[in-house]
Enzyme design. Structure first.
Site, PDB file in Angstrom:
ATOM      1  N   ARG A   1       0.817  -1.218   0.000  1.00 67.70           N
ATOM      2  CA  ARG A   1       0.000   0.000   0.000  1.00 67.70           C
ATOM      3  C   ARG A   1       0.846   1.261   0.000  1.00 67.70           C
ATOM      4  NH1 ARG A   1      -3.108  -1.163   4.971  1.00 67.70           N
ATOM      5  NH2 ARG A   1      -2.151  -3.201   5.026  1.00 67.70           N
TER       6      ARG A   1
ATOM      7  N   GLU B   1       1.729  -5.697  13.632  1.00 65.53           N
ATOM      8  CA  GLU B   1       0.530  -5.795  14.482  1.00 65.53           C
ATOM      9  C   GLU B   1      -0.088  -7.182  14.404  1.00 65.53           C
ATOM     10  OE1 GLU B   1      -2.528  -2.955  13.522  1.00 65.53           O
ATOM     11  OE2 GLU B   1      -3.461  -3.149  15.487  1.00 65.53           O
TER      12      GLU B   1
END
Ligand code: PRP
Ligand code: ADE
Length: 174
Positions: free
Chosen positions: A61, A98
């Site tokens: 991204r 994460e």
């Protein structure tokens, strides 16, 4: 900057890709012509006078705005990729994020000591990805390293910024 325009176009998906993660989906920002222009203009204003020679985009991204920004800044673009995607010799770093671990790599001949580097990714969460990218880039001894994100999850990861080397200038739009 029209922050509200960006917030209005950002989609959040609870419990994706795993329970407990509130996923900020930048695809809805990118599909809005107005939001895309706002991001591009704001990032250009931040870095137009910094002498950036190469923008390093983080897969995947991070590639989107890196390419737009590099073109506007008159800089080149370097791809920082997941393992096994780059065809020539690379330098690598493995890191925690994460939701799992990952490795990123850059071609060994991608950066030199005269470069002023702007690292860009869509989002800063734990900082695992960008800290690894900073480590990679610093192996090339560039003149200066900047880091930029569209989104920084400050409330969820308040300690994140303090874990970066102090000589690295960080900015985020949201
Ligand atoms: C996401 C995001 C950042 C990273 C941020 O990428 O685009 O690169 O996680 O998290 P961190 O600060 O905890 O490291 P992801 O690894 O999901 O890959 P993708 O861009 O290819 O979807
Ligand atoms: N990458 C790591 N954490 C994320 C989140 N909460 N939303 C989108 N991308 C992420």
């Amino acid at each position: 900057m029209n922050k509200q325009l960006l917030l209005d176009n950002l989609r959040c998906i609870p419990d994706w890709p795993i329970k407990g993660v509130n996923f900020r989906d930048v695809t809805t920002l990118f599909k809005s012509a107005e939001a895309l222009k706002e991001i591009s203009d704001e990032m250009y204003e931040l870095y137009k006078d910094k002498g950036v020679t190469k923008v390093v985009g983080i897969e995947s991204r991070g590639f989107v705005m890196s390419s737009a920004l590099a073109e506007r800044l008159g800089a080149g673009i370097v791809l920082c990729r997941k393992p096994g995607k780059l065809p020539c010799e690379t330098v690598q770093e493995t890191y925690e994020k994460e939701y799992g671990t990952d490795t990123i790599e850059i071609h060994k001949d991608a950066i030199n000591e005269n470069d002023v580097i702007l690292l860009h990714d869509d989002l800063l969460a734990t900082g695992g990805t960008m800290k690894a990218a900073c480590k990679l880039v610093k192996k090339f001894n560039p003149k200066k390293v900047y880091c930029n994100f569209i989104i920084e999850l400050l409330k969820e990861f308040p300690e994140c910024r303090s874990q970066f080397d102090k000589d690295i200038e960080i900015s985020s739009l949201l």
